[in-house]
Write a protein that holds these residues in place. Structure first.
Motif, PDB file in Angstrom:
ATOM      1  N   LEU A  71      26.201  36.955  29.368  1.00 13.98           N
ATOM      2  CA  LEU A  71      27.470  37.614  29.089  1.00 13.98           C
ATOM      3  C   LEU A  71      28.594  36.986  29.898  1.00 13.98           C
ATOM      4  O   LEU A  71      29.705  36.827  29.414  1.00 13.98           O
ATOM      5  CB  LEU A  71      27.363  39.123  29.407  1.00 13.98           C
ATOM      6  N   ASP A  72      28.306  36.620  31.136  1.00  8.62           N
ATOM      7  CA  ASP A  72      29.321  35.980  31.972  1.00  8.62           C
ATOM      8  C   ASP A  72      29.709  34.616  31.427  1.00  8.62           C
ATOM      9  O   ASP A  72      30.852  34.188  31.561  1.00  8.62           O
ATOM     10  CB  ASP A  72      28.807  35.824  33.406  1.00  8.62           C
ATOM     11  N   SER A  73      28.738  33.929  30.802  1.00  8.35           N
ATOM     12  CA  SER A  73      28.982  32.552  30.382  1.00  8.35           C
ATOM     13  C   SER A  73      29.777  32.448  29.085  1.00  8.35           C
ATOM     14  O   SER A  73      30.333  31.393  28.788  1.00  8.35           O
ATOM     15  CB  SER A  73      27.649  31.812  30.207  1.00  8.35           C
ATOM     16  N   ILE A  74      29.832  33.537  28.293  1.00 11.16           N
ATOM     17  CA  ILE A  74      30.504  33.440  27.004  1.00 11.16           C
ATOM     18  C   ILE A  74      31.975  33.823  27.064  1.00 11.16           C
ATOM     19  O   ILE A  74      32.658  33.821  26.057  1.00 11.16           O
ATOM     20  CB  ILE A  74      29.807  34.313  25.940  1.00 11.16           C
ATOM     21  N   ALA A  75      32.460  34.172  28.246  1.00 13.14           N
ATOM     22  CA  ALA A  75      33.846  34.606  28.343  1.00 13.14           C
ATOM     23  C   ALA A  75      34.525  33.961  29.546  1.00 13.14           C
ATOM     24  O   ALA A  75      33.874  33.611  30.518  1.00 13.14           O
ATOM     25  CB  ALA A  75      33.904  36.132  28.475  1.00 13.14           C
ATOM     26  N   PRO A  76      35.854  33.811  29.494  1.00 11.45           N
ATOM     27  CA  PRO A  76      36.580  33.288  30.652  1.00 11.45           C
ATOM     28  C   PRO A  76      36.607  34.321  31.776  1.00 11.45           C
ATOM     29  O   PRO A  76      36.139  35.443  31.606  1.00 11.45           O
ATOM     30  CB  PRO A  76      37.986  33.050  30.075  1.00 11.45           C
ATOM     31  N   GLN A  77      37.157  33.949  32.928  1.00  5.87           N
ATOM     32  CA  GLN A  77      37.206  34.875  34.059  1.00  5.87           C
ATOM     33  C   GLN A  77      38.193  36.008  33.832  1.00  5.87           C
ATOM     34  O   GLN A  77      38.063  37.065  34.434  1.00  5.87           O
ATOM     35  CB  GLN A  77      37.540  34.107  35.330  1.00  5.87           C
ATOM     36  N   HIS A  78      39.197  35.771  32.979  1.00  2.42           N
ATOM     37  CA  HIS A  78      40.176  36.808  32.660  1.00  2.42           C
ATOM     38  C   HIS A  78      40.436  36.787  31.152  1.00  2.42           C
ATOM     39  O   HIS A  78      40.473  35.731  30.539  1.00  2.42           O
ATOM     40  CB  HIS A  78      41.498  36.566  33.395  1.00  2.42           C
ATOM     41  N   ILE A  79      40.613  37.973  30.588  1.00  8.77           N
ATOM     42  CA  ILE A  79      40.986  38.089  29.184  1.00  8.77           C
ATOM     43  C   ILE A  79      42.269  38.908  29.121  1.00  8.77           C
ATOM     44  O   ILE A  79      42.334  40.009  29.678  1.00  8.77           O
ATOM     45  CB  ILE A  79      39.880  38.769  28.353  1.00  8.77           C
ATOM     46  N   GLU A  80      43.283  38.390  28.453  1.00  4.93           N
ATOM     47  CA  GLU A  80      44.567  39.080  28.278  1.00  4.93           C
ATOM     48  C   GLU A  80      44.781  39.367  26.799  1.00  4.93           C
ATOM     49  O   GLU A  80      44.762  38.446  25.985  1.00  4.93           O
ATOM     50  CB  GLU A  80      45.717  38.222  28.802  1.00  4.93           C
ATOM     51  N   ARG A  81      44.972  40.633  26.463  1.00  5.27           N
ATOM     52  CA  ARG A  81      45.203  41.010  25.071  1.00  5.27           C
ATOM     53  C   ARG A  81      46.296  42.076  25.001  1.00  5.27           C
ATOM     54  O   ARG A  81      46.018  43.271  25.017  1.00  5.27           O
ATOM     55  CB  ARG A  81      43.911  41.553  24.434  1.00  5.27           C
ATOM     56  N   GLU A  82      47.575  41.666  24.989  1.00  2.19           N
ATOM     57  CA  GLU A  82      48.731  42.552  24.799  1.00  2.19           C
ATOM     58  C   GLU A  82      48.556  43.916  25.460  1.00  2.19           C
ATOM     59  O   GLU A  82      48.259  44.919  24.810  1.00  2.19           O
ATOM     60  CB  GLU A  82      49.016  42.772  23.304  1.00  2.19           C
ATOM     61  N   GLY A  83      48.754  43.945  26.771  1.00  2.00           N
ATOM     62  CA  GLY A  83      48.667  45.206  27.510  1.00  2.00           C
ATOM     63  C   GLY A  83      47.308  45.478  28.107  1.00  2.00           C
ATOM     64  O   GLY A  83      47.161  46.375  28.935  1.00  2.00           O
TER      65      GLY A  83
END
Length: 224
Positions: free
Chosen positions: A122-134
């Motif tokens: 799960l850690d490997s499939i996503a960046p360290q931060h996710i930003e989605r409008e708010g």
């Protein structure tokens, strides 16, 4: 070296699990009751907890719920009960897996390994931060901010939001979500997934409509 906390009122069970865990290269700690387990988790960092439901003074469900209020450590629950309701209750409280006694120590070790690998996946499939409008998701600290305000999510709710928001406009089937977040431990027709989606939507209000239900298919997080 990975650290395991074994929580069981039966010293023989703790000893059996501990022996096999040490042979697999784990560092082992033990607790014979629920209050001791919670105290140890507050004072020490563990990679996974093996938690019996039937415990002196404070039962495993209460221990799991308390630990989840301050820690995201993986939890595998053990019980003498075979009731599906008990199994689902443990998973809804944030447990990562569930085994019924008597169990095969070898299977237990394999499940522990699988849980730890799922966490890394799960850690490997996503960046360290996710930003989605708010919505700001901090993967490292496992925190979610909505319009600058910290919101509370259980480990499974956090993993669901991360998976969906990390892949906007991608449709995830129910099976894919259950396999990825719960490791395939729940049947596809379970209401647990729907309950968790509902709780995630509530947590990220006023952006709850970003998680779209595709009836008979699954869910999608809309990018815009």
């Amino acid at each position: 070296m990975k650290r395991i906390l074994i929580v069981d009122g039966d010293m023989a069970v703790r000893g059996q699990i501990g022996r096999h865990a040490r042979l697999e290269g784990y560092e082992v700690a033990e607790a014979g009751d629920g209050y001791t387990a919670v105290s140890m988790c507050r004072q020490n960092a563990f990679d996974i907890i093996i938690l019996a439901i039937l415990l002196p003074e404070l039962d495993g469900f209460s221990v799991c719920q308390t630990i989840r209020s301050f820690s995201q450590v993986p939890i595998l629950m053990l019980t003498e009960r075979t009731s599906e309701q008990d199994r689902i209750r443990g998973l809804e409280l944030g447990a990562d897996d569930y085994m019924t006694k008597p169990f095969s120590p070898r299977e237990l070790m394999l499940r522990i390994s699988a849980i730890l690998k799922r966490g890394r996946a799960l850690d490997s499939i996503a960046p360290q931060h996710i930003e989605r409008e708010g919505i700001h998701i901090d993967l490292t600290a496992r925190r979610v901010m909505v319009d600058g305000t910290l919101v509370s999510l259980t480990p499974k709710e956090f993993d669901l939001l991360t998976l969906l928001a990390g892949h906007p406009d991608v449709v995830f089937s129910r099976k894919k979500l259950l396999d990825t977040v719960w490791g395939g431990e729940l049947p596809e027709d379970t209401r647990t997934l729907d309950t968790h989606i509902k709780q995630v939507r509530h947590a990220i209000s006023p952006y709850s409509d970003r998680i779209v239900t595709l009836r008979g298919v699954g869910y999608r997080f809309e990018k815009n």
